[in-house]
Design a protein around this motif. Structure first.
Motif, PDB file in Angstrom:
ATOM      1  N   UNK A  45      33.098 -14.759  22.659  1.00  0.00           N
ATOM      2  CA  UNK A  45      32.865 -15.712  23.739  1.00  0.00           C
ATOM      3  C   UNK A  45      31.771 -16.706  23.424  1.00  0.00           C
ATOM      4  N   UNK A  46      30.980 -16.428  22.392  1.00  0.00           N
ATOM      5  CA  UNK A  46      29.876 -17.304  22.017  1.00  0.00           C
ATOM      6  C   UNK A  46      29.955 -17.654  20.537  1.00  0.00           C
ATOM      7  N   UNK A  47      29.464 -18.832  20.207  1.00  0.00           N
ATOM      8  CA  UNK A  47      29.307 -19.220  18.809  1.00  0.00           C
ATOM      9  C   UNK A  47      27.841 -19.022  18.449  1.00  0.00           C
ATOM     10  N   UNK A  48      27.606 -18.429  17.307  1.00  0.00           N
ATOM     11  CA  UNK A  48      26.240 -18.154  16.878  1.00  0.00           C
ATOM     12  C   UNK A  48      25.435 -19.440  16.750  1.00  0.00           C
ATOM     13  N   UNK A  49      24.280 -19.515  17.418  1.00  0.00           N
ATOM     14  CA  UNK A  49      23.429 -20.692  17.288  1.00  0.00           C
ATOM     15  C   UNK A  49      22.926 -20.891  15.850  1.00  0.00           C
ATOM     16  N   UNK A  50      22.746 -19.788  15.120  1.00  0.00           N
ATOM     17  CA  UNK A  50      22.287 -19.917  13.735  1.00  0.00           C
ATOM     18  C   UNK A  50      23.401 -20.520  12.877  1.00  0.00           C
ATOM     19  N   UNK A  51      24.651 -20.131  13.121  1.00  0.00           N
ATOM     20  CA  UNK A  51      25.770 -20.724  12.384  1.00  0.00           C
ATOM     21  C   UNK A  51      25.815 -22.227  12.629  1.00  0.00           C
ATOM     22  N   UNK A 119      13.332 -11.047  10.089  1.00  0.00           N
ATOM     23  CA  UNK A 119      12.718 -12.239  10.670  1.00  0.00           C
ATOM     24  C   UNK A 119      13.771 -13.323  10.877  1.00  0.00           C
ATOM     25  N   UNK A 120      13.436 -14.335  11.615  1.00  0.00           N
ATOM     26  CA  UNK A 120      14.355 -15.458  11.826  1.00  0.00           C
ATOM     27  C   UNK A 120      14.700 -16.125  10.492  1.00  0.00           C
ATOM     28  N   UNK A 121      13.730 -16.190   9.596  1.00  0.00           N
ATOM     29  CA  UNK A 121      13.976 -16.793   8.274  1.00  0.00           C
ATOM     30  C   UNK A 121      14.974 -15.942   7.486  1.00  0.00           C
ATOM     31  N   UNK A 122      14.839 -14.627   7.546  1.00  0.00           N
ATOM     32  CA  UNK A 122      15.779 -13.734   6.842  1.00  0.00           C
ATOM     33  C   UNK A 122      17.185 -13.842   7.435  1.00  0.00           C
ATOM     34  N   UNK A 123      17.270 -13.930   8.749  1.00  0.00           N
ATOM     35  CA  UNK A 123      18.567 -14.070   9.404  1.00  0.00           C
ATOM     36  C   UNK A 123      19.210 -15.400   9.017  1.00  0.00           C
ATOM     37  N   UNK A 124      18.432 -16.468   9.067  1.00  0.00           N
ATOM     38  CA  UNK A 124      18.974 -17.779   8.701  1.00  0.00           C
ATOM     39  C   UNK A 124      19.401 -17.806   7.232  1.00  0.00           C
ATOM     40  N   UNK A 125      18.643 -17.145   6.372  1.00  0.00           N
ATOM     41  CA  UNK A 125      19.009 -17.086   4.948  1.00  0.00           C
ATOM     42  C   UNK A 125      20.367 -16.407   4.768  1.00  0.00           C
ATOM     43  N   UNK A 126      20.674 -15.399   5.565  1.00  0.00           N
ATOM     44  CA  UNK A 126      21.979 -14.728   5.484  1.00  0.00           C
ATOM     45  C   UNK A 126      23.099 -15.687   5.882  1.00  0.00           C
ATOM     46  N   UNK A 127      22.856 -16.523   6.876  1.00  0.00           N
ATOM     47  CA  UNK A 127      23.859 -17.508   7.287  1.00  0.00           C
ATOM     48  C   UNK A 127      24.030 -18.593   6.227  1.00  0.00           C
TER      49      UNK A 127
END
Length: 173
Positions: A45-51, A119-127
């Motif tokens: 139902x949602x699109x990932x904001x990080x994506x 961390x947010x940086x680690x999550x963003x790096x995965x994306x």
């Protein structure tokens, strides 16, 4: 006579990250040659904001994406798909609808960037990594001579694309 335009559907369970990014990449990089779509077996139902943030950072439009069910693409009147790619191992293991026209299919599984903790940086790096793996696969796909390749060779190429760097255990097969 004009060149054919191919319809491509990217599938994931939640249709919130990987399939959305793949749709955005092909929409942009394959404009005029491909129509790109995405869906999920159990849409979140949602699109990932990080994506969306990662797509924007690479110059890809993000305006009209939403999480939707794959059933919409198996109904009468839906665009007939030429290619269907699963990008997560869960969706690849599920019973998919019967796609009208019997499109070519392949599993291009990559690990779920949403599953990364840290961390947010680690999550963003995965994306960012997932984006890179998807972009590489889509670049290899769009370089194929789709109009002149037979079905057996096509299936072999599509399988090999799914085994590129970053392939999930199931995609390595």
């Amino acid at each position: 006579m004009s060149d054919p335009v191919f319809n491509v559907l990217f599938l994931c369970t939640g249709n919130s990250a990987r399939s959305i990014m793949a749709e955005a990449i092909l929409r942009h990089d394959g404009v005029g040659r491909f129509n790109a779509f995405s869906a999920g077996s159990q849409p979140s139902g949602d699109v990932s904001p990080i994506a969306l943030k990662v797509l924007e950072s690479y110059g890809y439009p993000t305006g009209d994406f939403h999480s939707k069910t794959w059933d919409a693409f198996a109904e009468p009147g839906a665009p007939q798909m030429d290619f269907v790619f699963t990008v997560c191992d869960t969706a690849a293991g599920e019973a998919c609808p019967v796609w009208p026209g019997h499109p070519a299919t392949a599993h291009w599984g990559i690990e779920d960037p949403k599953a990364v903790k840290g961390t947010e940086i680690e999550k963003e790096a995965a994306f960012v990594e997932a984006f890179r793996f998807l972009k590489n696969r889509i670049s290899a796909f769009t370089a194929l001579p789709l109009e002149s390749i037979d079905r057996l060779a096509m299936n072999q190429h599509l399988t090999e694309i799914g085994r590129q760097e970053g392939a999930s255990a199931r995609a390595k097969g």
